[in-house]
Design a protein around this motif. Structure first.
Motif, PDB file in Angstrom:
ATOM      1  N   MET B   1     -40.873  23.516  31.351  1.00 31.41           N
ATOM      2  CA  MET B   1     -41.761  22.801  30.288  1.00 31.41           C
ATOM      3  C   MET B   1     -42.422  21.297  30.769  1.00 31.41           C
ATOM      4  N   GLU B   2     -41.506  20.454  30.776  1.00 26.80           N
ATOM      5  CA  GLU B   2     -41.990  19.235  31.177  1.00 26.80           C
ATOM      6  C   GLU B   2     -42.446  19.255  32.986  1.00 26.80           C
ATOM      7  N   LYS B   3     -41.721  20.071  33.376  1.00 24.47           N
ATOM      8  CA  LYS B   3     -42.123  20.000  34.964  1.00 24.47           C
ATOM      9  C   LYS B   3     -43.412  20.761  35.152  1.00 24.47           C
ATOM     10  N   TRP B 134     -43.712   8.517  32.073  1.00 21.47           N
ATOM     11  CA  TRP B 134     -43.330  10.073  31.973  1.00 21.47           C
ATOM     12  C   TRP B 134     -42.419  10.237  30.624  1.00 21.47           C
ATOM     13  N   THR B 138     -43.300  12.207  27.381  1.00 20.04           N
ATOM     14  CA  THR B 138     -42.649  13.636  27.260  1.00 20.04           C
ATOM     15  C   THR B 138     -41.451  13.400  25.921  1.00 20.04           C
TER      16      THR B 138
END
Lengths: 185, 150
Positions: B1-3, B134, B138
């Motif tokens: 997801m966030e990666k 970040w 996020t």
């Protein structure tokens, strides 16, 4: 025009939006706590897409992959914990492991791998976010350090400075001057 | 997801050497990022105005003295538009004067970075800034009270 202050319960707001949207689309569901929701099986893909799009307007995302879901559960648990008026007495690693029913080392490793931060730093960040809100609600540093379980005002101020690069008073001054400008424009 | 979501960074600086140093520092951090560079304030603002809200950079590094001919100054022009309310702005400056820093934050900057003389320090500072930004992105934290000085 008259300025009115609002108070809101973010969890309740989210749950209400979720329920209204699901009911509008006629999808069967059960809402669990910590951002989990059980949706009836076999929702047609176009309907699911509509639900996802409708929810995105409110800043709510439906997560698909398992690691992403776990990260979000960890974050939700931390946010809920930091949002209380007294932090849990047990060690935070034990608390998270118990709430999530998972080994802490595993939770911690997955979190660090996916978020560009660690659980420890994320908790500090969330605590300082809450401290900012309380500062702007005119609570004193003594009150805030009590609510967020800091051992002293110095400890709170030190952590605030570490996360923002600013002292709590400098932070407050900047925000209040911004508001003044917005108000006069 | 966030990666999987790629970080998008923009820098506007009229000094060629500073732009190159910035690009090298970002490259050496080894993060998976998309970097867009601007040498003129007007170009930056045209680009931002033309971008869809969802395609805006996650963070904009802006030289404090960046000139715009069409607008008064870049920072206040950007902050005048609600479209850019979630755009993190990091002011990048040689000045460490308290007066400048305070004024910049009040003017709508989220981050204030004093340009370091040492390349390794620059890398470290940029890494810190990107990491915290970040988290704000996020986790959907409040950009209105996002202030960071380094």
């Amino acid at each position: 025009m008259k300025k009115t202050y609002i108070r809101y319960d973010i969890n309740r707001a989210c749950q209400t939006i979720l329920q209204e949207q699901l009911e509008e689309l006629g999808i069967g569901y059960e809402v669990e706590d910590l951002g989990e929701i059980i949706i009836q099986k076999n929702v047609p893909a176009p309907l699911f897409l509509t639900l996802r799009n409708n929810l995105q307007r409110y800043g709510i995302d439906l997560l698909n992959d398992q690691k992403g879901q776990l990260i979000q559960r960890i974050k939700n648990t931390i946010i809920e914990m930091v949002g209380r008026d007294k932090l849990p007495m047990s060690k935070i690693s034990c608390y998270l492991a118990e709430r999530l029913q998972m080994n802490y080392n595993y939770i911690s490793a997955v979190f660090s791998e996916y978020t560009h931060t660690s659980i420890e730093n994320y908790i500090i960040l969330q605590k300082i976010e809450r401290a900012k809100k309380l500062l702007l609600q005119e609570l004193s540093l003594t009150e805030i350090s009590y609510l967020l379980s800091y051992s002293s005002v110095a400890h709170l101020s030190g952590q605030f400075k570490k996360v923002t690069g600013l002292s709590p008073s400098a932070f407050k001054k900047i925000i209040s001057e911004r508001k003044k400008i917005a108000y006069t424009n | 997801m966030e990666k999987e979501e790629k970080m998008h960074i923009a820098l506007a600086d009229d000094d060629l050497e500073d732009r190159e140093l910035f690009r090298d520092a970002i490259e050496e951090l080894g993060l998976d990022v998309e970097l867009t560079l601007f040498s003129k304030g007007d170009e930056l603002l045209d680009y931002l105005h033309d971008s869809h809200e969802r395609k805006l950079p996650h963070i904009l590094f802006l030289d404090l003295n960046m000139l715009c001919t069409k607008y008064d100054d870049c920072l206040s022009e950007i902050r005048r538009h609600s479209k850019f309310k979630d755009l993190s702005i990091a002011i990048y400056s040689t000045s460490g004067a308290e007066k400048d820093i305070h004024k910049t934050f009040v003017g709508g900057a989220n981050i204030y970075i004093k340009k370091p003389n040492d390349f390794e320090v620059l890398k470290q500072s940029l890494h810190e800034v990107l990491k915290i930004n970040w988290q704000f992105h996020t986790s959907g934290l409040d950009k209105g009270t996002f202030l960071f000085r380094i």
